[in-house]
Design a protein around this motif. Structure first.
Motif, PDB file in Angstrom:
ATOM      1  N   THR A 189       4.121  -5.162  -7.743  1.00  0.00           N
ATOM      2  CA  THR A 189       4.734  -4.688  -8.985  1.00  0.00           C
ATOM      3  C   THR A 189       5.887  -3.714  -8.746  1.00  0.00           C
ATOM      4  OG1 THR A 189       2.600  -4.931 -10.111  1.00  0.00           O
ATOM      5  CG2 THR A 189       4.274  -3.589 -11.199  1.00  0.00           C
ATOM      6  N   TYR A 190       5.705  -2.781  -7.824  1.00  0.00           N
ATOM      7  CA  TYR A 190       6.684  -1.719  -7.639  1.00  0.00           C
ATOM      8  C   TYR A 190       7.718  -2.101  -6.583  1.00  0.00           C
ATOM      9  CZ  TYR A 190       3.151   0.892 -10.189  1.00  0.00           C
ATOM     10  OH  TYR A 190       2.253   1.307 -11.127  1.00  0.00           O
ATOM     11  N   ARG A 191       8.928  -1.622  -6.784  1.00  0.00           N
ATOM     12  CA  ARG A 191      10.009  -1.796  -5.826  1.00  0.00           C
ATOM     13  C   ARG A 191      10.314  -0.443  -5.198  1.00  0.00           C
ATOM     14  NH1 ARG A 191       8.442  -5.948  -7.226  1.00  0.00           N
ATOM     15  NH2 ARG A 191       9.579  -7.763  -8.039  1.00  0.00           N
ATOM     16  N   PHE A 192      10.097  -0.326  -3.917  1.00  0.00           N
ATOM     17  CA  PHE A 192      10.347   0.931  -3.215  1.00  0.00           C
ATOM     18  C   PHE A 192      10.770   0.625  -1.784  1.00  0.00           C
ATOM     19  CE2 PHE A 192       5.864  -0.126  -3.042  1.00  0.00           C
ATOM     20  CZ  PHE A 192       5.554  -0.049  -1.692  1.00  0.00           C
ATOM     21  N   ARG A 193      11.413   1.603  -1.167  1.00  0.00           N
ATOM     22  CA  ARG A 193      11.913   1.411   0.191  1.00  0.00           C
ATOM     23  C   ARG A 193      10.740   1.286   1.171  1.00  0.00           C
ATOM     24  NH1 ARG A 193      16.374   5.564   2.174  1.00  0.00           N
ATOM     25  NH2 ARG A 193      17.393   4.515   0.401  1.00  0.00           N
ATOM     26  N   GLY A 194      10.828   0.308   2.025  1.00  0.00           N
ATOM     27  CA  GLY A 194       9.795   0.089   3.028  1.00  0.00           C
ATOM     28  C   GLY A 194       8.656  -0.784   2.562  1.00  0.00           C
ATOM     29  N   ARG A 195       8.798  -1.372   1.358  1.00  0.00           N
ATOM     30  CA  ARG A 195       7.697  -2.203   0.840  1.00  0.00           C
ATOM     31  C   ARG A 195       7.450  -3.419   1.738  1.00  0.00           C
ATOM     32  NH1 ARG A 195       7.784  -5.906  -4.529  1.00  0.00           N
ATOM     33  NH2 ARG A 195       9.429  -6.831  -3.262  1.00  0.00           N
ATOM     34  N   GLU A 196       8.502  -4.115   2.097  1.00  0.00           N
ATOM     35  CA  GLU A 196       8.342  -5.302   2.928  1.00  0.00           C
ATOM     36  C   GLU A 196       7.862  -4.941   4.330  1.00  0.00           C
ATOM     37  OE1 GLU A 196       8.406  -8.318   1.888  1.00  0.00           O
ATOM     38  OE2 GLU A 196       8.910  -7.635  -0.142  1.00  0.00           O
ATOM     39  N   THR A 197       8.279  -3.773   4.828  1.00  0.00           N
ATOM     40  CA  THR A 197       7.810  -3.340   6.150  1.00  0.00           C
ATOM     41  C   THR A 197       6.304  -3.106   6.133  1.00  0.00           C
ATOM     42  OG1 THR A 197       9.952  -2.322   6.594  1.00  0.00           O
ATOM     43  CG2 THR A 197       8.090  -1.608   7.950  1.00  0.00           C
ATOM     44  N   ILE A 198       5.826  -2.446   5.086  1.00  0.00           N
ATOM     45  CA  ILE A 198       4.383  -2.200   4.963  1.00  0.00           C
ATOM     46  C   ILE A 198       3.630  -3.524   4.863  1.00  0.00           C
ATOM     47  CG2 ILE A 198       2.597  -1.225   3.474  1.00  0.00           C
ATOM     48  CD1 ILE A 198       4.575   0.964   2.705  1.00  0.00           C
ATOM     49  N   PHE A 199       4.181  -4.447   4.106  1.00  0.00           N
ATOM     50  CA  PHE A 199       3.522  -5.739   3.947  1.00  0.00           C
ATOM     51  C   PHE A 199       3.499  -6.508   5.267  1.00  0.00           C
ATOM     52  CE2 PHE A 199       3.530 -10.239   2.480  1.00  0.00           C
ATOM     53  CZ  PHE A 199       2.283 -10.222   1.889  1.00  0.00           C
ATOM     54  N   ASN A 200       4.576  -6.434   6.030  1.00  0.00           N
ATOM     55  CA  ASN A 200       4.613  -7.119   7.324  1.00  0.00           C
ATOM     56  C   ASN A 200       3.626  -6.509   8.312  1.00  0.00           C
ATOM     57  OD1 ASN A 200       6.590  -8.906   6.468  1.00  0.00           O
ATOM     58  ND2 ASN A 200       8.263  -7.560   7.109  1.00  0.00           N
ATOM     59  N   VAL A 201       3.462  -5.189   8.248  1.00  0.00           N
ATOM     60  CA  VAL A 201       2.468  -4.537   9.111  1.00  0.00           C
ATOM     61  C   VAL A 201       1.063  -5.006   8.742  1.00  0.00           C
ATOM     62  CG1 VAL A 201       1.422  -2.319   9.714  1.00  0.00           C
ATOM     63  CG2 VAL A 201       3.907  -2.536   9.603  1.00  0.00           C
ATOM     64  N   LEU A 202       0.804  -5.158   7.450  1.00  0.00           N
ATOM     65  CA  LEU A 202      -0.500  -5.660   7.019  1.00  0.00           C
ATOM     66  C   LEU A 202      -0.715  -7.096   7.496  1.00  0.00           C
ATOM     67  CD1 LEU A 202      -0.668  -4.242   3.385  1.00  0.00           C
ATOM     68  CD2 LEU A 202      -2.110  -3.596   5.319  1.00  0.00           C
ATOM     69  N   LEU A 203       0.334  -7.903   7.445  1.00  0.00           N
ATOM     70  CA  LEU A 203       0.207  -9.266   7.954  1.00  0.00           C
ATOM     71  C   LEU A 203      -0.075  -9.268   9.452  1.00  0.00           C
ATOM     72  CD1 LEU A 203       3.017 -11.238   6.087  1.00  0.00           C
ATOM     73  CD2 LEU A 203       0.557 -11.251   5.663  1.00  0.00           C
ATOM     74  N   ALA A 204       0.533  -8.325  10.177  1.00  0.00           N
ATOM     75  CA  ALA A 204       0.219  -8.210  11.604  1.00  0.00           C
ATOM     76  C   ALA A 204      -1.244  -7.841  11.810  1.00  0.00           C
ATOM     77  CB  ALA A 204       1.124  -7.166  12.251  1.00  0.00           C
ATOM     78  N   GLY A 205      -1.792  -7.037  10.901  1.00  0.00           N
ATOM     79  CA  GLY A 205      -3.215  -6.713  10.981  1.00  0.00           C
ATOM     80  C   GLY A 205      -4.105  -7.914  10.767  1.00  0.00           C
ATOM     81  N   VAL A 206      -3.650  -8.880   9.963  1.00  0.00           N
ATOM     82  CA  VAL A 206      -4.424 -10.110   9.771  1.00  0.00           C
ATOM     83  C   VAL A 206      -4.525 -10.881  11.081  1.00  0.00           C
ATOM     84  CG1 VAL A 206      -4.478 -12.321   8.556  1.00  0.00           C
ATOM     85  CG2 VAL A 206      -3.800 -10.243   7.340  1.00  0.00           C
ATOM     86  N   LEU A 207      -3.447 -10.877  11.857  1.00  0.00           N
ATOM     87  CA  LEU A 207      -3.408 -11.629  13.110  1.00  0.00           C
ATOM     88  C   LEU A 207      -4.054 -10.889  14.271  1.00  0.00           C
ATOM     89  CD1 LEU A 207       0.275 -12.914  12.850  1.00  0.00           C
ATOM     90  CD2 LEU A 207      -1.804 -14.093  12.148  1.00  0.00           C
ATOM     91  N   MET A 208      -4.412  -9.622  14.078  1.00  0.00           N
ATOM     92  CA  MET A 208      -4.966  -8.824  15.167  1.00  0.00           C
ATOM     93  C   MET A 208      -6.448  -9.163  15.381  1.00  0.00           C
ATOM     94  SD  MET A 208      -3.812  -6.458  17.250  1.00  0.00           S
ATOM     95  CE  MET A 208      -2.450  -5.785  16.331  1.00  0.00           C
ATOM     96  N   PRO A 209      -6.851  -9.552  16.580  1.00  0.00           N
ATOM     97  CA  PRO A 209      -8.272  -9.837  16.831  1.00  0.00           C
ATOM     98  C   PRO A 209      -9.117  -8.568  16.679  1.00  0.00           C
ATOM     99  CG  PRO A 209      -6.876 -10.746  18.557  1.00  0.00           C
ATOM    100  CD  PRO A 209      -6.002  -9.846  17.739  1.00  0.00           C
ATOM    101  N   PRO A 210     -10.289  -8.671  16.064  1.00  0.00           N
ATOM    102  CA  PRO A 210     -11.129  -7.478  15.874  1.00  0.00           C
ATOM    103  C   PRO A 210     -11.533  -6.806  17.177  1.00  0.00           C
ATOM    104  CG  PRO A 210     -11.887  -9.288  14.495  1.00  0.00           C
ATOM    105  CD  PRO A 210     -10.853  -9.856  15.407  1.00  0.00           C
ATOM    106  N   VAL A 211     -11.650  -7.562  18.272  1.00  0.00           N
ATOM    107  CA  VAL A 211     -12.081  -6.968  19.537  1.00  0.00           C
ATOM    108  C   VAL A 211     -11.066  -5.948  20.048  1.00  0.00           C
ATOM    109  CG1 VAL A 211     -11.030  -8.786  20.943  1.00  0.00           C
ATOM    110  CG2 VAL A 211     -13.007  -7.527  21.814  1.00  0.00           C
ATOM    111  N   ILE A 212      -9.786  -6.124  19.698  1.00  0.00           N
ATOM    112  CA  ILE A 212      -8.758  -5.176  20.133  1.00  0.00           C
ATOM    113  C   ILE A 212      -8.896  -3.850  19.392  1.00  0.00           C
ATOM    114  CG2 ILE A 212      -6.260  -4.773  20.221  1.00  0.00           C
ATOM    115  CD1 ILE A 212      -5.864  -7.715  20.654  1.00  0.00           C
ATOM    116  N   LEU A 213      -9.328  -3.903  18.125  1.00  0.00           N
ATOM    117  CA  LEU A 213      -9.421  -2.690  17.313  1.00  0.00           C
ATOM    118  C   LEU A 213     -10.753  -1.971  17.485  1.00  0.00           C
ATOM    119  CD1 LEU A 213      -7.904  -4.086  13.990  1.00  0.00           C
ATOM    120  CD2 LEU A 213      -6.734  -2.789  15.777  1.00  0.00           C
ATOM    121  N   ALA A 214     -11.753  -2.632  18.016  1.00  0.00           N
ATOM    122  CA  ALA A 214     -13.096  -2.048  18.046  1.00  0.00           C
ATOM    123  C   ALA A 214     -13.150  -0.787  18.902  1.00  0.00           C
ATOM    124  CB  ALA A 214     -14.100  -3.088  18.551  1.00  0.00           C
TER     125      ALA A 214
END
Length: 303
Positions: free
Chosen positions: A122-147
């Motif tokens: 809904t909101y337009r703010f600076r860095g929105r797409e960067t935050i979203f891309n970081v979240l997408l990178a979290g989707v691809l991150m294997p859980p064993v790396i974060l444990a």
């Protein structure tokens, strides 16, 4: 001059004139059967172990190793009784822990995903797409790396071997945020949000009273995904917990299986426990599927 009448063969019923009768199915029909056969083989591959667990849970320890694999037994009631009596009912403590981790964790995760997804859509703010891309990178991150990093962070906060050590890392669900943003962008019209602002409603009121009801079907999906993921999670509790009374059902059954290497009689308890552990997921899916269908239907009627 006489003419000879040449008889013409009448075409068979159901065949086009001028074409030979062919009993083989057309190539297109054969190709169309490939996805169906593939799905049937995939379903068989997935359901065969489930069928084995269901049947094996009915067998006593003697029947488990001496009868045909898919022949039902007569010891299900005794298996449940022995499982309940094992260590004064610690199995049901594991089930309650899993319900706590999965239920509360999925609920908090769904709330965070709904707020985050709505804000990103809904909101337009600076860095929105960067935050979203970081979240997408979290989707691809294997859980064993974060444990391991998660364990070190919670160890610094003196939260390991506690319920919070399993709950806190599950609250942020990157895939849930992604689904929430996609669904909010599709289900919440910008004109409705602007109309709420023009009427003087606060942003929080617009979200809770206008946007969130429209997002409910998508959030039900996020809740179901995260509930199943937490219920089946093994690695995080294995690293975080040492007190077996805080174990979820996955880790509890694993320890029971390890003891079964020295005590084969425990194998029946493990199989019966695995069967009983699937039942809450099946019940939850049936309940949420009905709730999901009702929400979609009511949304269609209102629109």
């Amino acid at each position: 001059m006489s003419s000879l009448a040449v008889p013409h063969a009448e075409p068979r019923a159901g065949s086009a004139p001028g074409t030979a009768q062919d009993h083989r199915p057309p190539l297109r029909r054969r190709i169309a059967l490939v996805p169906t056969v593939t799905l049937l083989l995939g379903a068989l591959y997935c359901l065969l172990p489930v069928a084995w667990v269901v049947i094996a849970a009915t067998k006593s320890g003697r029947e488990l190793f001496s009868t045909f694999t898919f022949l039902p037994g007569t010891g299900f009631a005794d298996n449940v009784r022995d499982l309940t009596a094992y260590r004064d009912g610690v199995y049901w403590q594991w089930m309650a822990n899993s319900a706590l981790y999965a239920g509360l964790g999925a609920l908090l995760s769904t709330c965070v995903s709904a707020v985050s997804g709505y804000a990103l859509a809904t909101y337009r703010f600076r860095g929105r797409e960067t935050i979203f891309n970081v979240l997408l990178a979290g989707v691809l991150m294997p859980p064993v790396i974060l444990a391991v990093p998660q364990y070190l962070l919670l160890a610094k906060a003196d939260l390991t071997d506690s319920y919070l050590s399993v709950l806190l890392p599950q609250i942020l669900f990157p895939y849930g945020v992604y689904l929430a943003r996609i669904y909010a962008a599709a289900a919440v019209p910008a004109d409705v949000v602007e109309a709420g602002r023009m009427d003087g409603a606060s942003e929080w009121r617009i979200f809770t009273r206008i946007a969130l009801p429209m997002m409910i079907p998508g959030m039900v999906t996020v809740f179901l995904f995260q509930f199943v993921a937490i219920w089946n999670n093994f690695l995080l509790p294995y690293i975080m917990l040492s007190d077996d009374e805080k174990f979820p059902i996955t880790l509890g059954l694993f320890t029971l299986l390890e003891q079964g290497a020295n005590t084969p009689a425990l194998y029946t308890l493990v199989i019966t426990g695995a069967f009983l552990a699937v039942l809450p997921l099946v019940a939850l899916f049936l309940v949420i599927q009905r709730f999901w269908s009702l929400d979609l239907l009511s949304g269609a009627v209102k629109s």
